[in-house]
Design a protein around this motif. Sequence first.
Motif, PDB file in Angstrom:
ATOM      1  N   ALA A  32     -29.733  -7.590 -24.201  1.00  0.00           N
ATOM      2  CA  ALA A  32     -28.944  -8.106 -22.933  1.00  0.00           C
ATOM      3  C   ALA A  32     -28.563  -7.068 -21.871  1.00  0.00           C
ATOM      4  N   ILE A  33     -29.243  -7.575 -20.476  1.00  0.00           N
ATOM      5  CA  ILE A  33     -29.106  -6.313 -19.579  1.00  0.00           C
ATOM      6  C   ILE A  33     -28.066  -6.906 -19.153  1.00  0.00           C
ATOM      7  N   ASP A  35     -24.771  -5.834 -15.752  1.00  0.00           N
ATOM      8  CA  ASP A  35     -24.407  -5.243 -14.252  1.00  0.00           C
ATOM      9  C   ASP A  35     -22.366  -4.678 -14.284  1.00  0.00           C
ATOM     10  N   SER A  36     -22.137  -3.681 -14.096  1.00  0.00           N
ATOM     11  CA  SER A  36     -20.933  -2.832 -13.967  1.00  0.00           C
ATOM     12  C   SER A  36     -19.981  -3.853 -14.517  1.00  0.00           C
ATOM     13  N   GLU A  37     -20.341  -5.465 -13.859  1.00  0.00           N
ATOM     14  CA  GLU A  37     -19.535  -6.409 -13.422  1.00  0.00           C
ATOM     15  C   GLU A  37     -18.957  -7.426 -14.838  1.00  0.00           C
ATOM     16  N   GLY A  38     -20.556  -6.921 -15.772  1.00  0.00           N
ATOM     17  CA  GLY A  38     -20.511  -8.278 -16.744  1.00  0.00           C
ATOM     18  C   GLY A  38     -21.560  -8.781 -16.224  1.00  0.00           C
ATOM     19  N   VAL A  39     -21.921  -9.265 -15.658  1.00  0.00           N
ATOM     20  CA  VAL A  39     -22.565 -10.043 -14.925  1.00  0.00           C
ATOM     21  C   VAL A  39     -24.797  -9.850 -15.479  1.00  0.00           C
ATOM     22  N   GLU A  40     -25.792 -11.097 -16.194  1.00  0.00           N
ATOM     23  CA  GLU A  40     -26.634 -10.333 -16.418  1.00  0.00           C
ATOM     24  C   GLU A  40     -27.329 -10.144 -15.285  1.00  0.00           C
ATOM     25  N   LEU A  41     -27.599  -8.966 -15.378  1.00  0.00           N
ATOM     26  CA  LEU A  41     -29.056  -8.374 -14.471  1.00  0.00           C
ATOM     27  C   LEU A  41     -30.717  -7.840 -14.884  1.00  0.00           C
ATOM     28  N   GLU A  42     -31.340  -8.691 -13.379  1.00  0.00           N
ATOM     29  CA  GLU A  42     -33.070  -8.110 -14.155  1.00  0.00           C
ATOM     30  C   GLU A  42     -33.341  -6.493 -14.060  1.00  0.00           C
ATOM     31  N   LEU A  43     -33.909  -6.534 -14.958  1.00  0.00           N
ATOM     32  CA  LEU A  43     -34.033  -5.276 -15.169  1.00  0.00           C
ATOM     33  C   LEU A  43     -35.357  -4.322 -14.067  1.00  0.00           C
ATOM     34  N   PRO A  44     -35.282  -3.831 -13.302  1.00  0.00           N
ATOM     35  CA  PRO A  44     -36.615  -4.133 -11.921  1.00  0.00           C
ATOM     36  C   PRO A  44     -37.487  -3.248 -12.625  1.00  0.00           C
ATOM     37  N   LYS A  57     -44.707   7.482 -38.156  1.00  0.00           N
ATOM     38  CA  LYS A  57     -45.127   7.402 -37.288  1.00  0.00           C
ATOM     39  C   LYS A  57     -44.674   6.498 -35.940  1.00  0.00           C
ATOM     40  N   ASP A  58     -45.085   7.156 -34.993  1.00  0.00           N
ATOM     41  CA  ASP A  58     -44.647   6.684 -34.036  1.00  0.00           C
ATOM     42  C   ASP A  58     -45.386   4.805 -33.333  1.00  0.00           C
ATOM     43  N   THR A  59     -44.834   3.987 -34.034  1.00  0.00           N
ATOM     44  CA  THR A  59     -45.371   2.711 -32.795  1.00  0.00           C
ATOM     45  C   THR A  59     -44.660   2.033 -32.286  1.00  0.00           C
ATOM     46  N   LEU A  60     -45.275   1.498 -30.778  1.00  0.00           N
ATOM     47  CA  LEU A  60     -44.818   0.422 -29.882  1.00  0.00           C
ATOM     48  C   LEU A  60     -44.095  -0.747 -30.641  1.00  0.00           C
ATOM     49  N   ILE A  61     -42.586  -0.620 -29.992  1.00  0.00           N
ATOM     50  CA  ILE A  61     -42.531  -2.016 -30.817  1.00  0.00           C
ATOM     51  C   ILE A  61     -41.796  -2.864 -29.487  1.00  0.00           C
ATOM     52  N   TYR A  62     -41.782  -2.463 -28.373  1.00  0.00           N
ATOM     53  CA  TYR A  62     -41.704  -3.519 -27.375  1.00  0.00           C
ATOM     54  C   TYR A  62     -42.868  -3.051 -26.179  1.00  0.00           C
ATOM     55  N   ASN A  63     -43.435  -4.047 -25.703  1.00  0.00           N
ATOM     56  CA  ASN A  63     -44.552  -3.930 -24.919  1.00  0.00           C
ATOM     57  C   ASN A  63     -44.355  -4.335 -22.868  1.00  0.00           C
ATOM     58  N   SER A  64     -44.154  -3.257 -22.145  1.00  0.00           N
ATOM     59  CA  SER A  64     -44.561  -4.168 -20.786  1.00  0.00           C
ATOM     60  C   SER A  64     -44.153  -5.064 -19.833  1.00  0.00           C
ATOM     61  N   GLY A  65     -42.359  -4.939 -20.502  1.00  0.00           N
ATOM     62  CA  GLY A  65     -41.312  -6.152 -19.800  1.00  0.00           C
ATOM     63  C   GLY A  65     -40.664  -5.690 -18.916  1.00  0.00           C
ATOM     64  N   ILE A  66     -40.797  -6.347 -18.127  1.00  0.00           N
ATOM     65  CA  ILE A  66     -41.166  -6.300 -16.618  1.00  0.00           C
ATOM     66  C   ILE A  66     -40.133  -7.549 -15.805  1.00  0.00           C
ATOM     67  N   GLY A  67     -38.965  -7.007 -15.244  1.00  0.00           N
ATOM     68  CA  GLY A  67     -38.287  -8.144 -15.018  1.00  0.00           C
ATOM     69  C   GLY A  67     -37.050  -8.677 -15.939  1.00  0.00           C
ATOM     70  N   THR A  68     -37.461  -7.977 -16.799  1.00  0.00           N
ATOM     71  CA  THR A  68     -36.596  -9.161 -18.235  1.00  0.00           C
ATOM     72  C   THR A  68     -34.692  -7.909 -17.973  1.00  0.00           C
ATOM     73  N   LYS A  69     -34.590  -9.593 -18.351  1.00  0.00           N
ATOM     74  CA  LYS A  69     -32.660  -9.907 -18.436  1.00  0.00           C
ATOM     75  C   LYS A  69     -32.643  -9.857 -19.796  1.00  0.00           C
ATOM     76  N   LYS A  70     -32.800 -10.241 -20.992  1.00  0.00           N
ATOM     77  CA  LYS A  70     -32.725 -10.159 -22.153  1.00  0.00           C
ATOM     78  C   LYS A  70     -34.418  -9.923 -23.195  1.00  0.00           C
ATOM     79  N   PHE A  71     -33.984  -8.712 -24.404  1.00  0.00           N
ATOM     80  CA  PHE A  71     -35.192  -8.270 -25.005  1.00  0.00           C
ATOM     81  C   PHE A  71     -34.752  -8.244 -26.337  1.00  0.00           C
TER      82      PHE A  71
END
Length: 167
Positions: A32-33, A35-44, A57-71
């Motif tokens: 969960a993303i 802020d410093s106050e402990g409020v959920e934040l949307e990743l810009p 081998k390297d592998t992509l496990i999360y792709n192109s999360g835009i405006g993410t709040k949780k992942f």
Amino acid sequence: MKKFLYLMLVVMVAACSSIDCPVNNVVETRYAIMDSEGVELELPDTLNVWSTTAEGKDTLIYNSGIGTKKFALPISYSHPEDILIFSFSNTFVVDTLAIRVQVLDTVWVKKDDYPNFESVDCKSVFFHNLTDVRYTHNYIDSIVIKNPSVTYDPETVHFNFYPKTDL
């Protein structure tokens, strides 16, 4: 004939398994993303995450999360420590010139793995107990273990993720 039908019903009921396999049987960590106050934040910024497979081998496990709040990210069952590469990128336009900025952070997640057995009919899985998290500080201010027990539960947040605010 009635006795035969009753006997068939008893045999059919006895043949069914009394243990149902869970429908949601994905074991993964959830972030969960905040802020410093402990409020959920949307990743810009756009988020991508890489990891290393058991074969190295390297592998992509999360792709192109835009405006993410949780992942959610998969977790290995063959390594005592997972190494994750977080890539944060954004494009800025300055005087009609597009500038793409990318910041990388490495996250190390230590854990203890233990098998979870429910029934011979169910897929075998490993549950995990998170023991430590380390990270670089390029984009990440801090990551805190909120709940160390990683199971099937899709609602449990395991990490609170705090990005830097001065970027």
